[in-house]
Scaffold this motif. Structure first.
Motif: not given
Length: 91
Positions: A1-22, A69-74
């Protein structure tokens, strides 16, 4: 994935975001990259659980419930392009 830009809580992600999580119960080891297709979160801030519909590179989708409140790379800058996108795409 290109350009991981920040850490975000799961409740902050939106459709279209690319996330990295376990993903719990995933057969793969460690974190993987997923495309967020749909987010089902209760309207209350700090919701206990959020259901994400995630897509793999092969187009397979699945739902996963995670604590809000789980954190993912977004990466918001890497939203995928579609034929309906108003921005030009290179062929």
């Amino acid at each position: 994935m290109t350009g991981i830009s920040d850490q975000a809580r799961v409740d902050e992600v939106a459709p279209g975001d690319l996330v990295r999580l376990d993903v719990p119960g995933d057969e793969g080891v460690g974190e993987r990259e997923y495309k967020v297709v749909f987010v089902d979160a209760p309207q209350a801030p700090g919701a206990a659980t959020v259901t994400l519909t995630l897509e793999l590179d092969d187009g397979e989708t699945f739902d996963v419930e995670l604590p809000g409140d789980a954190v993912v790379s977004r990466s918001m800058e890497s939203k995928w392009e579609s034929e309906q996108s108003p921005t030009a795409t290179e062929d």
